[in-house]
Each structure stands twice: as structure tokens, then as C-alpha cells.
Design a protein around this motif. Structure first.
Motif, PDB file in Angstrom:
ATOM      1  N   ASN A   9       0.856  -1.179   0.000  1.00  0.00           N
ATOM      2  CA  ASN A   9       0.000   0.000   0.000  1.00  0.00           C
ATOM      3  C   ASN A   9       0.893   1.231   0.000  1.00  0.00           C
ATOM      4  O   ASN A   9       1.408   1.647   1.029  1.00  0.00           O
ATOM      5  N   THR A  12      -0.158   4.813   2.046  1.00  0.00           N
ATOM      6  CA  THR A  12      -0.153   5.011   3.497  1.00  0.00           C
ATOM      7  C   THR A  12       0.923   5.992   3.922  1.00  0.00           C
ATOM      8  O   THR A  12       0.813   6.592   4.982  1.00  0.00           O
ATOM      9  N   LEU A  15      -0.583   9.418   4.262  1.00  0.00           N
ATOM     10  CA  LEU A  15      -1.665   9.568   5.226  1.00  0.00           C
ATOM     11  C   LEU A  15      -1.111   9.855   6.608  1.00  0.00           C
ATOM     12  O   LEU A  15       0.022   9.487   6.934  1.00  0.00           O
ATOM     13  N   ARG A  21      -6.682  10.825   6.270  1.00  0.00           N
ATOM     14  CA  ARG A  21      -6.433  12.005   5.452  1.00  0.00           C
ATOM     15  C   ARG A  21      -6.675  13.229   6.334  1.00  0.00           C
ATOM     16  O   ARG A  21      -7.337  13.121   7.378  1.00  0.00           O
ATOM     17  N   PRO A  66     -11.766   2.885   9.462  1.00  0.00           N
ATOM     18  CA  PRO A  66     -11.078   2.234   8.337  1.00  0.00           C
ATOM     19  C   PRO A  66     -11.761   0.933   7.936  1.00  0.00           C
ATOM     20  O   PRO A  66     -12.223   0.165   8.772  1.00  0.00           O
ATOM     21  N   HIS A  71     -11.035   3.194   1.707  1.00  0.00           N
ATOM     22  CA  HIS A  71     -10.317   3.981   2.697  1.00  0.00           C
ATOM     23  C   HIS A  71     -11.058   3.979   4.027  1.00  0.00           C
ATOM     24  O   HIS A  71     -10.507   3.640   5.055  1.00  0.00           O
ATOM     25  N   ASN A  72     -12.317   4.378   3.990  1.00  0.00           N
ATOM     26  CA  ASN A  72     -13.143   4.385   5.196  1.00  0.00           C
ATOM     27  C   ASN A  72     -14.615   4.342   4.793  1.00  0.00           C
ATOM     28  O   ASN A  72     -14.942   4.242   3.622  1.00  0.00           O
ATOM     29  N   THR A  75     -15.865   6.928   2.243  1.00  0.00           N
ATOM     30  CA  THR A  75     -15.536   6.594   0.859  1.00  0.00           C
ATOM     31  C   THR A  75     -16.538   5.613   0.284  1.00  0.00           C
ATOM     32  O   THR A  75     -16.966   5.755  -0.868  1.00  0.00           O
TER      33      THR A  75
END
Length: 104
Positions: A9, A12, A15, A21, A66, A71-72, A75
Motif C-alpha cells: 500500500n 499510506t 496519510l 487524510r 477504516p 479507505h473508510n 468513501t
């Protein structure tokens, strides 16, 4: 030997704490701030008022939770909204688009 190491990933690193974010932290902070104000100014005599006072922080915490492959939760909700409100019929524009049509 051409061995390349690609991280699983790569985003990350951009972030905060590898998870959030800046917008996520602003959203969560706003929810906690509103909850703090509601707890300070509302009389917490009944269960309904307590739930009402805690709801901004709980909702914002749920949105920045998350989730794997996304993303979360925010999203996922945005992607679902875009999928349901955009056009659902897709016209073929591939390499054989003009097959069967007269060409000049």
C-alpha cells in the motif's frame, strides 16, 4: 536480476498515522467538538438527550472508520451514491465499435 520491491500500500505514506487524510481528522475533530459543546450546554437528565449529545461524535467516528479495500466508510458511501446516481447503461466504445457499420 531485475527484482523490484513494491510496497503493498504505497498511499499510506501520504496519510496521517498511515490511516487518516487531513479531511478525516477535521471531520472527526468537528464531531468531537460539537459533542463537547452539547454535553456542556444540554441538561443530561434523560437517556434521549445523552444519545442526542453523543451522536455527532459517534457518527463522525463511524464515517472515518477504516475499512478493508476502501479507505473508510465515508468513501464507501460516496462511491455508492455515485454508482446509484450516475448513468447505468454503458455504450460499447471498444476496438470493434465500427464492426458491422458502413465506413467511408
Amino acid at each position: 536480476m531485475n527484482n523490484y520491491l513494491i510496497p503493498a500500500n504505497t498511499k499510506t505514506g501520504r496519510l496521517i498515522l498511515g490511516i487518516f487524510r487531513p479531511f478525516d481528522l477535521i471531520l472527526f475533530g468537528t464531531g468531537v467538538f460539537i459533542t463537547t459543546l452539547l454535553i456542556a450546554f444540554l441538561p443530561l437528565a434523560s437517556t434521549f438527550v445523552v444519545i442526542l449529545a453523543l451522536s455527532p461524535a459517534l457518527i463522525c467516528s463511524f464515517l472515518v472508520l477504516p475499512v478493508p479495500y476502501y479507505h473508510n466508510m465515508l468513501t464507501i458511501i460516496i462511491e455508492l451514491y455515485e454508482f446509484l446516481t450516475n448513468r447505468q447503461t454503458y455504450r460499447w466504445r471498444g476496438w470493434c465499435y465500427k464492426v458491422g457499420k458502413k465506413t467511408k
